[in-house]
Design a protein around this motif. Structure first.
Motif, PDB file in Angstrom:
ATOM      1  N   GLU A  10      42.816  12.173  30.458  1.00 29.83           N
ATOM      2  CA  GLU A  10      43.021  11.899  31.813  1.00 29.83           C
ATOM      3  C   GLU A  10      44.309  12.793  32.489  1.00 29.83           C
ATOM      4  N   ILE A  12      47.588  13.489  34.985  1.00 38.07           N
ATOM      5  CA  ILE A  12      48.394  12.866  35.818  1.00 38.07           C
ATOM      6  C   ILE A  12      48.546  13.997  37.064  1.00 38.07           C
ATOM      7  N   ARG A  13      48.340  13.372  38.056  1.00 35.90           N
ATOM      8  CA  ARG A  13      48.520  14.172  39.410  1.00 35.90           C
ATOM      9  C   ARG A  13      50.027  13.980  40.082  1.00 35.90           C
ATOM     10  N   ARG A  20      54.982  11.040  44.523  1.00 36.89           N
ATOM     11  CA  ARG A  20      54.272  10.139  43.751  1.00 36.89           C
ATOM     12  C   ARG A  20      53.519  10.730  42.659  1.00 36.89           C
ATOM     13  N   TYR A  21      53.567  10.039  41.357  1.00 36.53           N
ATOM     14  CA  TYR A  21      52.842  10.624  40.244  1.00 36.53           C
ATOM     15  C   TYR A  21      51.698   9.482  40.051  1.00 36.53           C
ATOM     16  N   SER A  22      50.401  10.111  39.750  1.00 34.34           N
ATOM     17  CA  SER A  22      49.505   9.017  39.602  1.00 34.34           C
ATOM     18  C   SER A  22      48.515   9.357  38.619  1.00 34.34           C
ATOM     19  N   LEU A  23      47.745   8.353  38.105  1.00 36.74           N
ATOM     20  CA  LEU A  23      46.780   8.691  36.800  1.00 36.74           C
ATOM     21  C   LEU A  23      45.491   7.605  37.297  1.00 36.74           C
ATOM     22  N   VAL A  24      44.285   8.018  37.317  1.00 35.14           N
ATOM     23  CA  VAL A  24      43.408   6.961  37.348  1.00 35.14           C
ATOM     24  C   VAL A  24      42.476   7.006  36.179  1.00 35.14           C
ATOM     25  N   THR A  28      40.820   2.873  38.261  1.00 30.20           N
ATOM     26  CA  THR A  28      42.108   1.932  38.640  1.00 30.20           C
ATOM     27  C   THR A  28      43.215   3.078  38.511  1.00 30.20           C
ATOM     28  N   GLU A  29      44.087   3.132  39.650  1.00 23.52           N
ATOM     29  CA  GLU A  29      45.304   3.988  39.583  1.00 23.52           C
ATOM     30  C   GLU A  29      46.450   3.299  39.103  1.00 23.52           C
ATOM     31  N   TYR A  31      50.584   4.441  38.906  1.00 23.49           N
ATOM     32  CA  TYR A  31      51.287   5.473  39.813  1.00 23.49           C
ATOM     33  C   TYR A  31      52.938   4.954  39.529  1.00 23.49           C
TER      34      TYR A  31
END
Length: 99
Positions: A10, A12-13, A20-24, A28-29, A31
């Motif tokens: 996965e 991490i954006r 914001r850092y996010s991971l889907v 489902t996210e 963050y």
């Protein structure tokens, strides 16, 4: 946006404009959000991992990525997020950078 793959693939954006850092995972996210109260400062405000994808260490990965980036940039860190604060206090290298 820059991404970095995690152990299970996965990514991490980081959206610097949205702070914001996010991971889907499975659609489902999870963050982490932060503020920039001053130059050279990162203040973590929230780490959110929905129950459906909880228990996989995702929150810890998000906090670690944000702190790695902050420290690489020479930033001091602070947090009003209980989860991030607990991790920071348990990690000497991170705790040393608390503002």
């Amino acid at each position: 946006m820059a991404g970095r793959a995690g152990m299970t693939g996965e990514t991490i954006r980081h959206d610097a404009a949205a702070r914001r850092y996010s991971l889907v995972i499975d659609g489902t996210e999870a963050y982490l959000t932060y503020e920039r109260p001053a130059d050279g400062r990162m203040h973590i405000t929230h780490t959110i991992v929905p129950d459906v994808i909880g228990g996989r260490g995702l929150g810890k990965r998000l906090v670690a990525r944000a702190l790695e980036d902050a420290l690489a940039g020479g930033d001091r860190i602070s947090s009003s997020c209980w989860f991030a604060t607990a991790l920071i206090e348990k990690t000497p290298a991170w705790a040393a950078q608390m503002a």
